[in-house]
Design a protein around this motif. Sequence first.
Motif, PDB file in Angstrom:
ATOM      1  N   HIS A 122      -7.923  -1.158   1.706  1.00  0.00           N
ATOM      2  CA  HIS A 122      -6.552  -0.663   1.878  1.00  0.00           C
ATOM      3  C   HIS A 122      -6.151  -0.444   3.334  1.00  0.00           C
ATOM      4  O   HIS A 122      -4.975  -0.244   3.623  1.00  0.00           O
ATOM      5  N   ALA A 140     -11.490   1.359   3.832  1.00  0.00           N
ATOM      6  CA  ALA A 140     -10.819   2.141   2.793  1.00  0.00           C
ATOM      7  C   ALA A 140     -10.633   1.308   1.527  1.00  0.00           C
ATOM      8  O   ALA A 140      -9.552   1.194   0.976  1.00  0.00           O
ATOM      9  N   TYR A 171       2.709  -1.134   4.392  1.00  0.00           N
ATOM     10  CA  TYR A 171       2.541   0.283   4.077  1.00  0.00           C
ATOM     11  C   TYR A 171       3.891   0.932   3.817  1.00  0.00           C
ATOM     12  O   TYR A 171       4.863   0.697   4.539  1.00  0.00           O
ATOM     13  N   LEU A 175       1.098   4.875   0.470  1.00  0.00           N
ATOM     14  CA  LEU A 175       0.357   5.994   1.038  1.00  0.00           C
ATOM     15  C   LEU A 175       0.701   7.314   0.356  1.00  0.00           C
ATOM     16  O   LEU A 175      -0.117   8.241   0.359  1.00  0.00           O
ATOM     17  N   ILE A 234       0.846  -1.189   0.000  1.00  0.00           N
ATOM     18  CA  ILE A 234       0.000   0.000   0.000  1.00  0.00           C
ATOM     19  C   ILE A 234       0.883   1.242   0.000  1.00  0.00           C
ATOM     20  O   ILE A 234       1.624   1.492   0.953  1.00  0.00           O
ATOM     21  N   LEU A 284     -13.782   6.412   3.234  1.00  0.00           N
ATOM     22  CA  LEU A 284     -12.978   5.338   3.808  1.00  0.00           C
ATOM     23  C   LEU A 284     -13.800   4.097   4.124  1.00  0.00           C
ATOM     24  O   LEU A 284     -13.359   3.229   4.871  1.00  0.00           O
ATOM     25  N   LEU A 306      -1.747   7.526  -2.412  1.00  0.00           N
ATOM     26  CA  LEU A 306      -3.054   7.912  -1.864  1.00  0.00           C
ATOM     27  C   LEU A 306      -3.134   9.421  -1.697  1.00  0.00           C
ATOM     28  O   LEU A 306      -4.121  10.058  -2.090  1.00  0.00           O
ATOM     29  N   ARG A 307      -2.099  10.001  -1.146  1.00  0.00           N
ATOM     30  CA  ARG A 307      -2.088  11.449  -0.957  1.00  0.00           C
ATOM     31  C   ARG A 307      -2.102  12.180  -2.296  1.00  0.00           C
ATOM     32  O   ARG A 307      -2.783  13.198  -2.453  1.00  0.00           O
ATOM     33  N   TYR A 319      -7.963   5.558  -4.469  1.00  0.00           N
ATOM     34  CA  TYR A 319      -7.164   4.334  -4.412  1.00  0.00           C
ATOM     35  C   TYR A 319      -6.586   3.964  -5.779  1.00  0.00           C
ATOM     36  O   TYR A 319      -5.989   2.904  -5.939  1.00  0.00           O
ATOM     37  N   GLN A 323      -4.947   3.372   8.574  1.00  0.00           N
ATOM     38  CA  GLN A 323      -3.709   3.845   7.976  1.00  0.00           C
ATOM     39  C   GLN A 323      -3.978   4.907   6.909  1.00  0.00           C
ATOM     40  O   GLN A 323      -3.240   5.899   6.797  1.00  0.00           O
ATOM     41  N   CYS A 324      -5.035   4.717   6.136  1.00  0.00           N
ATOM     42  CA  CYS A 324      -5.351   5.703   5.102  1.00  0.00           C
ATOM     43  C   CYS A 324      -5.835   7.014   5.720  1.00  0.00           C
ATOM     44  O   CYS A 324      -5.482   8.096   5.247  1.00  0.00           O
ATOM     45  N   VAL A 344      -2.704   2.631  -5.628  1.00  0.00           N
ATOM     46  CA  VAL A 344      -2.279   2.643  -4.227  1.00  0.00           C
ATOM     47  C   VAL A 344      -1.926   1.234  -3.769  1.00  0.00           C
ATOM     48  O   VAL A 344      -0.946   1.038  -3.058  1.00  0.00           O
TER      49      VAL A 344
END
Length: 364
Positions: free
Chosen positions: A41, A38, A358, A11, A9, A34, A14-15, A217, A45-46, A235
């Motif tokens: 995912h 999520a 992650y 992140l 994953i 989410l 994702l951002r 995602y 954490q997301c 993601v």
Amino acid sequence: MSRPLIADIDLGALRDNYRLARDRAPHSRALAVLKADAYGHGATQCALALADMAPAFAVASLEEAVALRDAGITQPIMLLEGFFDAAELPLIDAHRLWVAVHSDWQIDALLAYHPRQPIPTWLKLDSGMHRLGVAPEMFVARWQRLKAASTQVTALHLMTHFATADALDPTYFRRQMTCIETLRQRLEAPICLANSPATLAWPEAHGDWTRPGVMLYGSDPLEGANDASRALKPVMTLRSELIAVRELATGEVVGYGGRWKASRPSRIGVVACGYGDGYDRHAQDGTPVLVEGQRVPLAGKVSMDMLTVDLTDVPEADVGSRVVLWGEGLSVDEVARYCDTISYTLLTGLLPRVPRRYRNAEMM
């Protein structure tokens, strides 16, 4: 050595996708969705990865919201389907959640409850999806009732959902927008309309809030991709390895039912991944898989813990070779088409026994 299957994953991606959603609708606030952990995912954490970017989150149930609160998430959290029983209202009040309401019984329950402070409430309009929501001819009366309940309700918004925002044909989308705009103007209502496809393709739907979901995602929800959807980054990358390689003569078959039959002398690779992990059992022969970055076809039915691929044209592949089932270099949307499904079902269907790893958390 542990089983080599992992869900990697990213992140940082994702951002980046959230940033794209926000930039696509610069005059709206983006409610990051989410729900369903999520989309497979990992909701906690997301949420933590987006905590300095997203002004609010959205989930499908009280349980999902409380789990985020327990993990330290302090942003507003919207319950997209509202509450399923009036008994949930004390927890909604205690955890300072926002609610969508779509039915008279919810309105009655909300107005009979006495919260410590008014609850932000979004009234859902059935503008044409015909799933949840108040019918247009009844909407004004329900809106006015909630608007008058200042001790129970605050920050009243109009929300709805699009049935065809992903489609190339805009006819039904425009019909829904006409319904929405008529009520919005009459009530001077702040609105939240735009799901992922509308965020990407329909600026007239952006409103006060958008609510991007699957696009966060890295999945493209549009029937016809545009420049924005093509910029989305995957993601989740579902990774594994070859755990065996077999040599087959012409005419030999592979897997349950012998669906795949070698048309030439063939090398078959066995991948540690199956429907017991969430890989779709309906995947057709020919579904693409990456082995050491090269596309190879699925060969035979997916088993519970394994699947098989044709390595004949990749002679260098061997036990331990790296495999990507979807993600970097292989779109989950493409894999989903071979399974006669959509990316949502693949991502949300990944089972808990697949470890999530992650990366780029340091970018948070």
